[in-house]
Design an enzyme around this catalytic site. Structure first.
Site, PDB file in Angstrom:
ATOM      1  N   ASP A 325       0.804  -1.224   0.000  1.00  0.00           N
ATOM      2  CA  ASP A 325       0.000   0.000   0.000  1.00  0.00           C
ATOM      3  C   ASP A 325       0.836   1.271   0.000  1.00  0.00           C
ATOM      4  O   ASP A 325       0.282   2.370  -0.124  1.00  0.00           O
ATOM      5  CB  ASP A 325      -0.937   0.026   1.213  1.00  0.00           C
ATOM      6  CG  ASP A 325      -2.078  -0.959   1.079  1.00  0.00           C
ATOM      7  OD1 ASP A 325      -2.477  -1.259  -0.064  1.00  0.00           O
ATOM      8  OD2 ASP A 325      -2.580  -1.436   2.108  1.00  0.00           O
ATOM      9  N   ARG A 356      -3.389   1.349  -9.802  1.00  0.00           N
ATOM     10  CA  ARG A 356      -2.578   2.266  -8.993  1.00  0.00           C
ATOM     11  C   ARG A 356      -1.220   2.521  -9.622  1.00  0.00           C
ATOM     12  O   ARG A 356      -0.667   3.628  -9.501  1.00  0.00           O
ATOM     13  CB  ARG A 356      -2.447   1.702  -7.568  1.00  0.00           C
ATOM     14  CG  ARG A 356      -1.860   2.667  -6.575  1.00  0.00           C
ATOM     15  CD  ARG A 356      -1.952   2.127  -5.159  1.00  0.00           C
ATOM     16  NE  ARG A 356      -3.257   2.394  -4.562  1.00  0.00           N
ATOM     17  CZ  ARG A 356      -3.666   1.855  -3.408  1.00  0.00           C
ATOM     18  NH1 ARG A 356      -2.884   1.009  -2.768  1.00  0.00           N
ATOM     19  NH2 ARG A 356      -4.847   2.165  -2.910  1.00  0.00           N
TER      20      ARG A 356
END
Length: 446
Positions: A325, A356
């Site tokens: 993350d 992402r």
């Protein structure tokens, strides 16, 4: 109804100083609510992250028949139904933006003979659910979904559950955890294996709740987790440590803004969550962990950070699961480093809140940073401590970590960095602007 877009700019700031406590860890908050809802007795939780993702999980656990009551800031009481005692929800379960909450709850209900409908916001409805739904079929569960395993999903729990043996084919703590939770209500013993080690909060918390669980290393560096079924979980007290993924934004901001000196309290230091801290130290960060101790089976500590000149490094691919993350904010740090930073093994970033990896690369390029895109990663060409032009607008694609990372970039770039929407930050870190502002960060509307 989704919140209206809220653009925000990160602006060049003076030294960041002070001591702060970031919110509770999101991963542990989800799991505490779910296991509390499956246990017998009253589970008391302190330090729960009260962000939209976690609140949606609380509502789902309540819909399955558990009593979930907020008693004060971060203080919650969950009276569970016992394993296998969940009832059919009366309405659709809306998980908003939370892949973790939705996938873990799917696992928790998959071996109980009830039916539930799962949905989420526009971003979550684009994310692949087949990766968890297909292996749950091994237990006897059935599902119906849009093509590609997309939400809305109707999941029918197994009428006669079976134990399973399953090798998780990708480095995904969510898939592994869903399979472990499903094993609790299957007869016999289920064995879930993984080739790449991923965060182990589910295993630690299952043991704390009294599950029959063992973890054995494999010769190839992976591990096999065995769970005894028809379990009886017993309520416990859970003190949620502070989220290292949220701490990462303040840490990198302090490293990049000249003269900064901050302290973060009570941060989770689980070895499978500290890959960013190790990488930043390799880049030359003045990042020191003090007052290390144990709380609820997890290591925690305080982190002291001072502004530092960073250098580019190559991130070992085997470290990726320990910081999955944190790559948006690491990419921002890499932009201000001297030399290139090489990151490979990032396939999982393609299926997060957004693609992402593509969003990171586009955001860097929009602010004058040269990036080479690799099939499984990227090479960021660092411009040094005062070399990032900034001045660009970043499209967040409803991704909270993209929004926060590029706001941090603006604090040290030559020109402000604008993100097109910050409304989704509330899904994981609603205190972000106030906490960063308290340290001296400057944000401006629009």
């Amino acid at each position: 109804m989704s919140s209206p877009a809220r653009p925000l700019r990160g602006c060049r700031s003076s030294a960041l100083t002070g001591a702060v406590t970031v919110p509770g860890d999101k991963s542990i908050s989800h799991r505490a609510l779910i296991l509390g809802g499956m246990a017998l007795g009253e589970t008391r939780i302190t330090g729960l992250l009260e962000a939209e993702d976690v609140l949606n999980t609380a509502e789902a656990v309540r819909a399955f028949g558990a009593s979930v009551v907020r008693q004060g800031p971060g203080a919650w009481k969950v009276s569970g139904t016992g394993v296998g005692g969940w009832r059919r929800p009366e309405d659709v379960l809306d998980f908003g933006n939370s892949g973790t909450g939705s996938r873990l709850v799917m696992g928790a209900m998959a071996t109980t003979p009830v039916t539930a409908v799962f949905t989420g916001d526009a971003s979550l409805r684009k994310r692949p659910m087949g990766r968890v739904l297909e292996p749950l079929k091994l237990y006897g569960a059935e599902y119906d979904a849009r093509p590609g395993g997309l939400m809305p999903v109707t999941l029918k729990g197994a009428v006669e559950a079976m134990p399973v043996e399953y090798l998780v084919p990708m480095a995904s703590a969510q898939v592994k955890s869903a399979m472990l939770l499903a094993a609790l209500n299957a007869p016999g013993r289920s064995r879930i294996s993984q080739k790449t080690l991923t965060r182990d909060h589910t295993e630690k918390m299952l043991a704390a709740f009294g599950a029959d669980i063992s973890v054995e290393p494999l010769p190839d560096g992976g591990e096999v987790i065995t769970v005894g079924g028809e379990a009886e979980l017993k309520a416990i007290s859970v003190a949620v440590p502070r989220d290292p993924s949220s701490a990462a934004f303040a840490i990198v901001a302090a490293l990049l803004v000249p003269g900064s000196d901050i302290l973060l309290h009570d941060v989770l230091l689980n070895p499978r969550r500290t890959g960013l801290f190790t990488t930043l130290q390799e880049m030359g960060a003045d990042l020191v962990i003090v007052n290390q101790r144990e709380s609820g089976g997890e290591q925690i500590g305080d982190i002291k950070v001072r502004a530092s000149a960073l250098k580019g490094v190559e991130v070992p691919p085997e470290r990726v699961p320990d910081m999955i993350d944190e790559f948006p904010i690491l990419a921002v740090a890499a932009a201000f480093a001297d030399g290139n930073t090489i990151m490979r093994g990032l396939e999982e970033l393609r299926v997060k809140e957004s693609d992402r990896l593509a969003a990171i690369i586009a955001g860097l390029r929009a602010n004058g940073v040269t990036v080479q895109e690799l099939e499984d990663g990227m090479v960021v060409e660092g411009l040094g401590g005062d070399g990032v032009p900034g001045g660009g607008t970043v499209t967040t694609h409803m991704d909270h970590r993209i929004a926060m990372a590029f706001l941090v970039m603006g604090l040290a770039a030559k020109a402000p960095v604008t993100v097109d929407d910050t409304a989704m930050i509330a899904t994981s870190f609603p205190e972000f602007e106030n906490l960063m502002g308290g340290l001296g960060a400057v944000f401006a509307e629009g």
